[in-house]
Design an enzyme around this catalytic site. Structure first.
Site, mmCIF file in Angstrom:
data_model
loop_
_atom_site.group_PDB
_atom_site.id
_atom_site.type_symbol
_atom_site.label_atom_id
_atom_site.label_comp_id
_atom_site.label_asym_id
_atom_site.label_seq_id
_atom_site.Cartn_x
_atom_site.Cartn_y
_atom_site.Cartn_z
ATOM 1 N N THR A 178 -9.506 -0.237 4.434
ATOM 2 C CA THR A 178 -10.051 0.888 4.512
ATOM 3 C C THR A 178 -11.435 0.713 3.518
ATOM 4 O O THR A 178 -11.242 0.273 2.401
ATOM 5 C CB THR A 178 -9.350 2.027 3.976
ATOM 6 O OG1 THR A 178 -8.079 2.317 4.912
ATOM 7 C CG2 THR A 178 -10.368 3.168 3.723
ATOM 8 N N SER B 129 7.774 -7.907 5.812
ATOM 9 C CA SER B 129 8.229 -6.280 5.405
ATOM 10 C C SER B 129 9.446 -6.252 5.182
ATOM 11 O O SER B 129 10.256 -6.916 5.620
ATOM 12 C CB SER B 129 7.694 -5.333 6.679
ATOM 13 O OG SER B 129 8.419 -5.485 7.796
ATOM 14 N N THR C 92 -7.797 -1.227 -3.681
ATOM 15 C CA THR C 92 -6.435 -1.437 -3.418
ATOM 16 C C THR C 92 -6.438 -3.052 -3.459
ATOM 17 O O THR C 92 -5.926 -3.503 -4.732
ATOM 18 C CB THR C 92 -6.372 -0.872 -1.836
ATOM 19 O OG1 THR C 92 -7.314 -1.473 -0.759
ATOM 20 C CG2 THR C 92 -6.103 0.421 -1.844
#
Lengths: 408, 408
Positions: free
Chosen positions: A193, A408, A156
């Site tokens: 992750t 965001s 990612t």
């Protein structure tokens, strides 16, 4: 993928093919990006599988799927989606995983439970089934991909591709172990992750492979920390095709089992270190060794307390031999420790011994050590024989920039 | 003291004199600075004392001294040294504390165990006894100091003085409670230390004062966190002179005991919030409330897991409604939680409900809330009646700058 490669990056090694394993990659376009983001790995019949997953109480449906399938011990395929973690998506997330497994099982001619699925990326958005199915159509007919292509496709915001290789001899047969991993990059607005995959041509009975992976995990993936945060999706899977033709390993009584365990632990440790080396904002790779604890578990918890301390991590970022912060982190761990028996070193230099600063210790080698990229902190508790090492990275402005400096 | 006052600072309130309490300050010059750094508070005979100290396994000799004296329940004097924590200094550190207590006891005509001592500052350097004794000579003949002078003198790198006041009525008598505190400033090369002092003219039996302070502590000082690190020297002491003339409080059966407990908890909560408001680099004051847990203790641990998560703290610094990171922090807490029952709000707006993102929730009030200085995060677990609130601050470049951007 970040613009800037970690200063602690390592080049991708030359990895051998593993008989019985074939990888491919495709563009599912889970995000609006022009890169491969779907990795598919096919395994020949007879492949054993073992795995370890996040301890999070809020795991992704992929983690739940893998946990349910692992006890069966068989694998025919692995699918890894990058760009969408599919976590916290309720029944629609579960439906996406089931659709992927069903489609692959139909194409391969196996059970859905032979198909392992991982996803990493944005949280709270169900994985789009149409994109997954189109991606699978493409990948099932794609040419074989290199290990480095596969390692790049599972990334990612990792800043470099990560792979490792080891070998072991089992009853005269040389087996290979290859691993790829993606780590502590961050993909807005989601947490990091860790997804790691180990592939070997050794023949290993699934339950024993699980035993050995659990053991390797303690000293590797469970002994690293970037910021103490735990993803909902962390997964490590090990696949053993058996193509090397060794006598199947079933227990530590079998010849070569110890050698294989050693190689597996080595491989997992290499992979775990690569994750730390791509820790967000990392500028130093830090090994923290605690000795003289009442048990290995106690040493591990104290080492983690030090490794997760923001004050220790910022001190090392500042190249400051701040052993007072190490004392603080030992003290807060909640494990047995006695201030007046505590000794601390940076690199090879003792800076505190039995509860006191070492008067007039030579600061030059300490300063030189802290200016380097590989930092060692040693703590001797003087209580027993317990010992553990934990690896982490420093805490820098880079971490804040990656995780706070966007809206965001 | 930092050049830049925290954006979350509060003005120092008007604090009343407490009969039976007299403060003074002096320059001991524990560091090379031109400011008062020794605080002395004298108490009339009959003053009760209670205290809570760090849970660190490596406490300072001051903490050990206070722990030994607290069961006696009597206080005649408090000495606070700023600029040197005297922690991790072996027998020489203990000797310094004993010398201070002996000198004060001689001047006052009391037992050394009636003298309470705290120190905050650099670690690993024994407190210089000559400076302490010269400072005591000065302070014992100094004029009375204001509460704000005392609050300023116990500071290290705090950016503003911190005080609070409450009152309670006990059997018709109004009693006052005054508190001063220093917090999460950092003094190179040492960790932050929280030192808080509560003074009241109420008459309270020492053991019951301890019971009430323990209770107040749970909802105040034990419910705040800046970075999850725990000082070796954290200390909160409460002194009750009894000059208000109320019937001595001995248990919750006594009239006014509930009112006093309420006032004490309120005071401690005010003081604890001020520490968070001076958290290193803080730009947001964050209240995290967890409800629906299996117990209050479980709710507290989950709230702390969220409050200590670097990913949650950086998201709020970035004014990002990143509820995925809240899910992650709930999941890693190790407490009972079920993903599909979990609901999350920012301010008054639900962003996730029962394991799913709230589709099409109005982002405008969430964005407006996150732009403010006071942030509320609410988590509903849907499992039981357990409830807790924890307060923290965000994690910004300021924290890194304060803690990493210097060289020793």
């Amino acid at each position: 993928m970040s613009d800037q490669t970690s200063p602690l990056a390592r080049p991708f090694p030359a990895l051998p093919a593993i008989p019985g394993v074939r990888a491919a990659v495709a563009r599912a376009r889970y995000k609006n990006w022009d890169r491969c983001d779907l990795t598919y790995v096919a395994f020949d019949e007879g492949t054993a599988v073992a795995g370890v997953t996040t301890k999070s109480k809020c795991p992704s449906p992929e983690v739940e799927w893998c946990r349910a399938a692992l006890p069966l011990g068989r694998a025919r395929a692995l699918v890894v989606n990058a760009g969408n973690s599919n976590a916290f998506t309720g029944h629609r997330g579960r439906a996406a995983v089931e659709a992927i497994a069903a489609k692959v099982a139909g194409a391969v001619g196996c059970q859905p439970s032979d198909v392992f699925v991982s996803s990493t990326g944005v949280i709270g958005v169900p994985l789009p089934i149409d994109k997954a199915e189109a991606g699978l159509d493409a990948v099932l007919t794609a040419p074989e991909a290199s290990w480095e292509d596969a390692a790049a496709t599972i990334m990612t915001t990792d800043t470099f591709t990560k792979g490792a290789v080891t070998r072991a001899v089992i009853g005269g047969k040389t087996v290979s172990l290859v691993g790829i991993i993606k780590g502590s990059g961050m993909i807005a607005p989601d947490m990091a992750t860790m997804l790691g995959y180990v592939f070997t041509d050794a023949a290993v009975e699934p339950a024993f492979l699980q035993t050995m992976l659990d053991s390797a995990n303690v000293a590797s993936f469970s002994s690293i920390t970037v910021d103490g945060d735990t993803s909902t999706s962390d997964t490590v899977l090990a696949f053993a095709t058996g193509k090397a033709g060794n006598e199947v390993l079933r227990s530590f009584d079998d010849a070569g089992a110890d050698a294989f365990q050693s190689a597996l632990t080595d491989l997992c440790t290499q992979l775990a270190h690569l994750v730390v080396r791509d820790g967000e904002g990392a500028s130093k790779f830090i090994a923290i060794t605690v000795e003289g604890a009442v048990s290995n578990e106690s040493a591990h918890r104290i080492a983690l307390s030090i490794a997760n301390s923001p004050l220790v991590k910022t001190a090392i970022a500042g190249e400051d031999a701040n052993w007072g912060r190490v004392v603080m982190a030992v003290g807060k761990a909640g494990e047995p420790a006695e201030r007046d028996k505590l000794s601390i070193r940076f690199g090879a230099t003792q800076v505190a011994r039995e509860g006191l600063a070492v008067e007039g210790y030579d600061e030059a080698p300490v300063a030189a050590h802290l200016k380097g990229q590989d930092i060692e902190v040693g703590v001797e508790l003087g209580l027993g024989e317990g010992r553990a090492t934990v690896w982490t990275c420093d805490l820098t402005h880079g971490y804040i920039s990656i995780n706070a400096d966007y809206r965001s």
